[in-house]
Design an enzyme around this catalytic site. Structure first.
Site, short mmCIF file in Angstrom:
data_model
loop_
_atom_site.label_atom_id
_atom_site.label_comp_id
_atom_site.label_asym_id
_atom_site.label_seq_id
_atom_site.Cartn_x
_atom_site.Cartn_y
_atom_site.Cartn_z
N ASP A 9 2.53 5.57 -3.29
CA ASP A 9 1.58 5.71 -2.95
C ASP A 9 0.06 4.22 -2.52
O ASP A 9 -0.81 4.77 -1.86
CB ASP A 9 -0.12 6.20 -4.28
CG ASP A 9 1.17 7.55 -5.36
OD1 ASP A 9 1.81 8.00 -4.38
OD2 ASP A 9 0.98 7.74 -6.08
N HIS A 10 0.43 2.87 -2.61
CA HIS A 10 0.16 2.58 -2.28
C HIS A 10 0.16 1.80 -1.04
O HIS A 10 -1.07 1.84 -0.27
CB HIS A 10 0.79 0.60 -2.92
CG HIS A 10 -0.68 1.16 -4.54
ND1 HIS A 10 -1.80 1.04 -4.79
CD2 HIS A 10 0.25 0.60 -5.06
CE1 HIS A 10 -1.72 1.00 -6.34
NE2 HIS A 10 -0.51 1.12 -7.03
N HIS A 43 2.28 11.07 -4.78
CA HIS A 43 0.77 11.79 -6.32
C HIS A 43 0.05 11.82 -5.01
O HIS A 43 -1.15 11.44 -4.25
CB HIS A 43 0.70 10.16 -6.94
CG HIS A 43 -0.51 11.01 -7.75
ND1 HIS A 43 -1.64 10.65 -8.93
CD2 HIS A 43 -1.53 12.65 -7.60
CE1 HIS A 43 -2.46 11.32 -9.47
NE2 HIS A 43 -2.27 13.06 -8.97
N THR A 101 -3.92 6.71 -12.25
CA THR A 101 -4.12 8.21 -13.51
C THR A 101 -4.12 7.26 -15.15
O THR A 101 -3.63 6.29 -15.27
CB THR A 101 -2.35 8.59 -13.71
OG1 THR A 101 -2.25 9.09 -12.65
CG2 THR A 101 -2.45 9.47 -14.68
N HIS A 190 4.56 3.97 -16.14
CA HIS A 190 2.44 3.56 -15.64
C HIS A 190 3.05 1.95 -16.50
O HIS A 190 2.74 1.80 -17.39
CB HIS A 190 1.32 4.54 -16.28
CG HIS A 190 0.28 4.32 -15.12
ND1 HIS A 190 -0.51 3.61 -15.59
CD2 HIS A 190 0.01 4.51 -14.78
CE1 HIS A 190 -1.69 3.45 -14.90
NE2 HIS A 190 -1.23 4.99 -14.14
N GLY A 212 5.65 1.95 -9.04
CA GLY A 212 4.57 2.01 -8.08
C GLY A 212 3.85 0.42 -7.86
O GLY A 212 4.60 -0.63 -7.46
N1 PXP Z 1 3.75 7.04 -13.75
C1 PXP Z 1 2.86 8.38 -13.59
C2 PXP Z 1 3.05 9.33 -14.04
C3 PXP Z 1 1.88 7.61 -12.67
O1 PXP Z 1 0.86 8.40 -12.50
C4 PXP Z 1 1.83 6.46 -12.20
C5 PXP Z 1 0.99 5.74 -11.04
O2 PXP Z 1 0.62 6.55 -10.12
C6 PXP Z 1 3.13 5.86 -12.38
C7 PXP Z 1 3.77 6.27 -13.13
C8 PXP Z 1 2.88 4.45 -11.59
O3 PXP Z 1 2.24 3.72 -12.22
P1 PXP Z 1 2.69 2.15 -11.68
O4 PXP Z 1 1.87 2.43 -9.96
O5 PXP Z 1 0.91 1.41 -12.50
O6 PXP Z 1 3.74 1.47 -11.52
#
Ligand code: PXP
Length: 236
Positions: A9-10, A43, A101, A190, A212
């Site tokens: 996503d980033h 996402h 999220t 996350h 991510g």
């Molecule tokens: N899992 C879910 C359900 C998420 O919403 C996210 C963020 O989009 C991630 C994993 C990845 O989180 P992070 O970007 O903090 O690694």
């Protein structure tokens, strides 16, 4: 060893900051796969702040591993997801003003909608994961509602330090073994980074971690030196 789903996503967020055609999240997904990622996570947010429908379609078509689509409980996104047919969907809570999220899905509050939506995916052979807090009650309800997997929210664990983090880790471990006993696939994600991931990766039965932010942040510095050198070369 758990599978690694890389969230790209980033990459799309950088592109959308300028509405240019680059950096392309598909190109990023292909690099991630080449480097060993077991899956690509995206996402499609209701406000389309990063990933767009077109990205989903192109990524789905070109990747060789698997696609995990994170999505909010929305009719519009559900209809799109059913057409896209990713390998997995992960249902997450979504608020307009949040940066990312925040916290797990309240499965109790959304029980009715989940009861309707989960079978739509299951009938099509799309695995359903619910992004929830590490709570036995939430896990038991996820199972009852027909989810194939739970993704345990590790955001609080990642933000805590010392004893508080150790306590949260115990909570995640207990919830993990409960989820496995229920016959659910166990995922987590996350806030996981190069420091806090190993204890989560070591949890017995952990199927997949979705990461991510830390990977893309690391990639900036892994690549910035070369990016500047290449521009200097051009100038000369
Ligand atoms: N899992 C879910 C359900 C998420 O919403 C996210 C963020 O989009 C991630 C994993 C990845 O989180 P992070 O970007 O903090 O690694």
């Amino acid at each position: 060893m758990p599978l690694l789903g890389v969230n790209v996503d980033h990459v799309a967020a950088i592109r959308q900051a300028r509405f240019t055609s680059y950096p392309d999240p598909l190109e990023a997904a292909l690099v991630c796969e080449k480097a060993g990622a077991d899956g690509i996570t995206i996402h499609l947010r209701e406000d389309r702040r990063h990933i767009q429908e077109k990205d989903c379609l192109r990524i789905k078509k070109k990747i060789k591993t698997k696609l995990n689509l994170e999505m909010a409980l929305s009719r519009e996104i559900t209809n799109f997801a059913l057409k896209l047919h990713p390998d997995d969907v992960c249902i997450v809570p979504e608020k307009r003003k949040e940066l990312t999220t925040e916290g797990g899905l309240d499965v109790f509050k959304h029980e009715k909608e989940l009861k309707k939506i989960i079978p739509l995916f299951s009938k099509k052979g799309i695995r359903v994961s619910l992004f929830i807090e590490a709570s036995e009650k939430a896990i038991a309800l996820s199972k009852k509602l027909g989810a194939d997997a739970v993704e345990l929210h590790t955001g609080a664990y990642a933000n805590l330090r010392g004893q508080s983090r150790a306590k949260e880790l115990i909570r995640i471990k207990k919830a993990s073994s409960f989820a496995l006993k229920q016959g659910l696939l166990l995922n987590a994600g996350h806030g996981l980074d190069y420091d806090n991931t190993p204890p989560i990766a070591r949890i017995k039965g952990m199927n997949e971690l979705n990461i991510g932010h830390s990977i893309i942040a690391y990639a900036v510095f892994a690549g910035l030196d070369r990016a500047v050198r290449d521009m200097k070369k051009l100038l000369s």
